[in-house]
Scaffold this active site. Structure first.
Site, short mmCIF file in Angstrom:
data_model
loop_
_atom_site.label_atom_id
_atom_site.label_comp_id
_atom_site.label_asym_id
_atom_site.label_seq_id
_atom_site.Cartn_x
_atom_site.Cartn_y
_atom_site.Cartn_z
N GLU A 7 0.81 -1.24 0.00
CA GLU A 7 0.00 0.00 0.00
C GLU A 7 0.83 1.27 0.00
O GLU A 7 0.54 2.21 -0.73
CB GLU A 7 -0.92 0.05 1.24
CG GLU A 7 -2.13 -0.83 1.15
CD GLU A 7 -1.91 -2.13 1.89
OE1 GLU A 7 -2.89 -2.72 2.32
OE2 GLU A 7 -0.74 -2.56 2.03
N ASP A 80 -2.11 -5.33 2.95
CA ASP A 80 -2.35 -5.66 4.36
C ASP A 80 -3.18 -6.95 4.52
O ASP A 80 -4.02 -7.28 3.68
CB ASP A 80 -3.09 -4.51 5.04
CG ASP A 80 -2.17 -3.32 5.27
OD1 ASP A 80 -0.93 -3.49 5.20
OD2 ASP A 80 -2.68 -2.21 5.50
N ASP A 82 -5.89 -8.03 5.89
CA ASP A 82 -7.27 -7.95 6.38
C ASP A 82 -8.20 -7.78 5.20
O ASP A 82 -7.79 -7.84 4.04
CB ASP A 82 -7.43 -6.81 7.39
CG ASP A 82 -7.14 -5.44 6.80
OD1 ASP A 82 -6.81 -5.35 5.60
OD2 ASP A 82 -7.24 -4.44 7.55
N GLU A 84 -9.73 -5.16 4.03
CA GLU A 84 -9.38 -4.02 3.18
C GLU A 84 -8.18 -4.34 2.31
O GLU A 84 -8.14 -3.99 1.12
CB GLU A 84 -9.08 -2.78 4.05
CG GLU A 84 -10.27 -2.22 4.78
CD GLU A 84 -11.31 -1.64 3.82
OE1 GLU A 84 -10.95 -0.80 3.00
OE2 GLU A 84 -12.48 -2.05 3.91
N TYR A 296 0.75 -6.02 12.70
CA TYR A 296 -0.33 -5.31 12.02
C TYR A 296 -1.34 -4.78 13.03
O TYR A 296 -1.72 -5.48 13.98
CB TYR A 296 -1.04 -6.25 11.03
CG TYR A 296 -2.01 -5.53 10.13
CD1 TYR A 296 -1.58 -4.44 9.37
CD2 TYR A 296 -3.33 -5.93 10.04
CE1 TYR A 296 -2.47 -3.77 8.54
CE2 TYR A 296 -4.23 -5.27 9.21
CZ TYR A 296 -3.79 -4.18 8.47
OH TYR A 296 -4.66 -3.51 7.65
N ARG A 298 -4.53 -3.55 12.71
CA ARG A 298 -6.00 -3.71 12.60
C ARG A 298 -6.32 -5.18 12.79
O ARG A 298 -6.18 -5.99 11.87
CB ARG A 298 -6.50 -3.22 11.24
CG ARG A 298 -6.40 -1.71 11.09
CD ARG A 298 -7.18 -1.21 9.88
NE ARG A 298 -7.05 0.23 9.75
CZ ARG A 298 -6.15 0.84 8.99
NH1 ARG A 298 -5.29 0.13 8.28
NH2 ARG A 298 -6.09 2.15 8.91
N HIS A 343 -6.29 -11.78 13.34
CA HIS A 343 -4.84 -11.88 13.23
C HIS A 343 -4.24 -11.87 14.63
O HIS A 343 -4.94 -11.74 15.62
CB HIS A 343 -4.30 -10.70 12.42
CG HIS A 343 -4.98 -10.55 11.10
ND1 HIS A 343 -4.91 -11.51 10.13
CD2 HIS A 343 -5.77 -9.56 10.60
CE1 HIS A 343 -5.62 -11.12 9.08
NE2 HIS A 343 -6.16 -9.94 9.35
#
Length: 850
Positions: A7, A80, A82, A84, A296, A298, A343
């Protein structure tokens, strides 16, 4: 060589360092595509097909990736780990295929890593997979739902409620929480109760505090001492009896550490300990993650990788000793409802490095890293061992019983490193007190018995931390959305933050009441939580996302159509009725709560406005009574103060605060004279005399001695001032506007001119007499336009005729100052005497007064 896409450029730089020259690492700069903000982006007639558009800023980044693929034979999507991140990978692959940047034989793989470390990245590269289709479908369903709600509901708000900006599927439910909490607070009726505490001493003279727990043979509950009379009787009951230690019980107990951080608990603790907002916390955490310092950020998970657990235990042993390491590792059960987002917890990637050992210049990042490091180590440390002591004290006749409690930390364990904060600490919790050595059978000497008055408190307003906690409890939103939701309702001006507490604006109240009346189902806590669970089922591959969308749209579109047909007047009337208990509470005199308190003829109604709404008189424009819907201005303050020259002088409450007005609005006099109450002036204290004084402003002090032009004193948008021509000088106190004389006015104007570099400098003293003997501050003899005068603080006292400046003594000056101050304070509250400064020279004081 393969093209690896992440990202952010910061993440790309770190990963490139680990992968070396065999890979091309590029950044997508977040989401590359989104739904255009126009009708039809989600086609409800054709299977909820979505039209995506590459953002203007993203085109160059997609082109850079496409250009790199011309020479490279593989695409590795490393966004990432997740929902998103999975969506960004899917978007990238789709966008590149549309551009024909991917050939039929170009291999595309997806890799995920929970931390940006060399070992994590290298291991991820060994285990590529395909893009997770169910996880992408869950993202598509969420994005379509948010679009359908926002794009269809927001226009209804714009048409029916002037000033409303938008509505959102989760945002509106979050706003409802804040508004309903505020309404609870406003409806709260405090209840009085009393407690009694005694300061006691052991036979060895050591003092401790105990509270009354039984009286007249009855165990006391919270409200059993309802008033001062009963409290004084209870005090008398204690003071009239001898007390003895009836029992001492010491119980060993232990406290275990909190679980490691997940997204919501990190946001809550950063708010408690540092006052950081959710967005601020996540921004700092993002930077730490991209720098490879934490895992990470989130996540719904609280479990920790086995290797991280062992690393934490080793670090604890090295730093604090083997006694701080429990016999077996602590295992924390994962709380995530959705395994796809469960996670690992948020933890440092290197347990041996505390905040002092890493290079972080940003203060937020440093504080957050320190918090994460301490929480992670603490969660694997030994429990704290405590001894909790309870002491029972009684009178011989058992009529009075008191209790003292306290605790001693026998072994600090994890408390050596970290203790979780509290949102709202309990005021009655005295378990943390330390008690002296107390033995059963000892006499307890009374050294003081004190009754304390209490009132029950309303529930506290939400902080960002407690709001996130509540959303998590209700199952509303997900870790990746908390920060953006809380930020959005503030950006929309539905909510403001004051001293870290979230307070709904009038606009936010109106929007919430509107939605509760016309779209109650869609701002329901249970409905929103159930929808989140359906999205989790989709992400697990166990449900068809298009069926979930179809079921939602069928009912929602019908509700939109029904409300769209309503006239705005019908909507306002409905809201007026729904808000009536809050807007028009019963009056003490029993009169009609809707009767206009100003004219007595009109009726009060809710009026729409760009700021959300207000309460106004039905006789507008003949009567212009208004007040905010939150009722802060209060009807009691609006009244007629009297008459002057045939005009009615009234006190009124406007949208921008209380003001006084001369006369009424008529066709001939559309803007009657008005004056806002200055800061510090209470509407309750307003009289006709004060109102006339305000309405007479600006006041002419007199002609300026230099040019004869008038010097005026008044109150403007920036506070009290004196004015000469185009030169304005602020005054420190409002009352000075009504009392300032020419000497003082000329001096203030000269100081202002000098500070701008124009006009003459402030006058120098003719004689410095020293510090005022009673109140402190320099006393000087000055040369004024109307002759010499004594100056102290804001008091200027003209010298009697025939008195030479050199003849003035401190005693004479103090007497002149006292006489002037007495005259100056006539008819108004005299200023409080200043305390003499400890060590302040006359020069410093003079500089401070300028």
């Amino acid at each position: 060589m393969p093209v690896v896409v992440v990202e952010s450029p910061a993440k790309a730089k770190t990963i490139n360092k680990y992968l070396g020259s065999d890979y091309t690492v590029l950044a997508s700069y977040g989401h590359v595509r989104d739904l255009p903000a126009k009708d039809g982006s989600v086609d409800t007639e054709n299977g909820f097909d979505m039209t995506w558009e590459i953002g203007a800023d993203s085109r160059k980044h997609v082109k850079a990736i496409a250009d790199a693929l011309k020479d490279d034979n593989a695409l590795i999507l490393a966004t990432d780990p997740d929902r998103e991140g999975e969506a960004i990978s899917w978007h990238l692959e789709e966008a590149l295929r549309k551009r024909k940047a991917l050939k039929k034989d170009t291999p595309v793989s997806r890799v995920v890593f929970n931390a940006i470390t060399k070992s994590a990245v290298t291991e991820a590269m060994k285990n590529p997979r395909e893009v997770d289709a169910p996880l992408v479908e869950a993202y598509l369903a969420r994005r379509a739902l948010d679009y359908l709600v926002g794009f269809n509901l927001s226009p209804v708000l714009w048409r029916k409620l002037p000033g409303a900006r938008s509505a959102g599927r989760v945002q509106s439910v979050c706003l409802r929480l804040i508004v309903e909490r505020e309404m609870e607070i406003e409806a709260f009726q405090p209840r009085e109760y009393w407690s009694v505490k005694a300061l006691l001493a052991t036979p060895r003279g050591k003092e401790f505090e105990a509270r009354l727990v039984s009286w007249a043979g009855k165990k006391l509950d919270r409200y059993d001492i309802p008033d001062q009379t009963q409290a004084e009787l209870a005090v008398q009951a204690i003071t009239s009896r001898d007390l003895t230690i009836a029992g001492v019980e010491a119980k060993p107990t232990s406290r275990n550490p909190s679980a490691p951080f997940m997204t919501s608990t990190l946001q809550q603790e950063a708010s408690r300990k540092f006052g950081m907002g959710a967005r601020q916390t996540m921004s700092a955490a993002q930077r730490l993650y991209e720098a490879g310092l934490i895992t990470y950020m989130r996540t719904d998970g609280i479990d920790m990788a086995p290797e991280a657990v062992h690393a934490a235990r080793d670090a604890i042993k090295d730093r604090y000793g083997a006694e701080y390491v429990p016999d077996s590792p602590r295992m924390y059960k994962n709380k995530a409802k959705n395994a796809q987002e469960a996670h690992e917890c948020i933890r440092p990637t290197d347990m041996t490095r505390d905040a002092s050992q890493i290079k972080i210049s940003d203060a937020d990042q440093r504080k957050l890293y320190d918090l994460i490091w301490k929480r992670t180590l603490a969660c694997q440390m030994a429990a704290a061992r405590l001894e909790r002591t309870t002491v029972e004290i009684e009178s011989a006749d058992k009529q009075v019983g008191l209790r003292a409690t306290g605790q001693v930390v026998l072994f600090d364990g994890f408390l050596k490193v970290y203790e979780e904060g509290r949102d709202d600490s309990a005021s009655d919790d005295d378990d943390d007190n330390r008690l002296p050595q107390i033995d059963q059978g000892d006499k307890a000497e009374k050294r003081g018995v004190t009754p304390e008055q209490h009132f029950t408190q309303p529930p506290p307003r939400y902080t960002e931390a407690t709001l996130v906690k509540k959303m998590e409890e209700l199952g509303i939103g997900r870790p990746s959305t908390y920060a953006s939701i809380v930020t959005t309702i503030q950006d929309r001006e539905y909510v403001r933050k004051d001293k870290n507490r979230l307070i709904p604006e009038d606009k936010g109240r109106i929007v919430t009441i509107f939605l509760l009346n016309f779209f109650r189902k869609y701002v329901g806590y249970e409905f929103t939580a159930n929808l989140e669970e359906e999205l989790d089922v989709i992400s697990a591959g166990e449900a068809d996302y298009k069926k979930v969308l179809a079921d939602f749209w069928r009912d929602f579109s019908a509700a939109i159509a029904e409300t769209s047909e309503l006239r705005t007047a019908e909507v306002i009337d409905k809201l007026d009725e729904a808000l009536a208990p809050m807007l028009y509470p019963p009056r003490e005199d029993g009169s009609d709560p809707r009767a206009c308190p100003l004219c007595g003829e009109g009726r009060l109604n809710l009026k729409p406005s760009r700021s959300g709404g207000f309460v106004g008189c039905s006789r507008y424009p003949e009567c212009r009574y208004t007040r905010p819907i939150s009722g802060d201005a209060g009807e009691a303050g609006d009244r007629v103060l009297g008459e002057d020259n045939g005009d009615e002088i009234s006190l009124r409450s406007g949208r921008f605060g209380p003001y006084v007005q001369r006369g009424e609005v008529t066709e001939e006099n559309k803007k009657p004279p008005r004056a806002s109450l200055p800061k510090g002036w209470s509407p309750d204290d307003m009289t006709l005399e004060k109102a006339l004084t305000l309405l007479s402003l600006p006041r002419e002090v007199g002609p300026h001695p230099d040019d004869g032009e008038p010097v005026e004193a008044g109150i403007g948008r920036y506070g009290p001032f004196v004015k000469h021509g185009r030169l304005y000088a602020n005054l420190k106190e409002v009352d000075e506007v009504f009392t300032i004389g020419m000497n003082r006015a000329v001096e203030v104007l000269a100081q202002k001119a000098a500070s701008r570099g124009q006009g003459r400098a402030a006058a120098k003293p003719l004689k410095e007499l020293g510090e005022h003997p009673e109140s402190g501050g320099p006393v000087n003899v000055m040369d004024g336009r109307y002759g010499p005068y004594v100056k102290w603080d804001k008091v200027n006292a003209t010298l009697p005729k025939g008195t030479e400046p050199d003849d003035v003594t401190m005693e004479m000056a103090v007497e002149l100052i006292a006489e002037k101050a007495a005259k100056k304070g006539k008819g108004r509250k005299a200023p409080a005497k200043k305390k003499a400064p400890a060590k302040k020279t006359a020069a410093k004081k003079a500089a401070a007064d300028k």
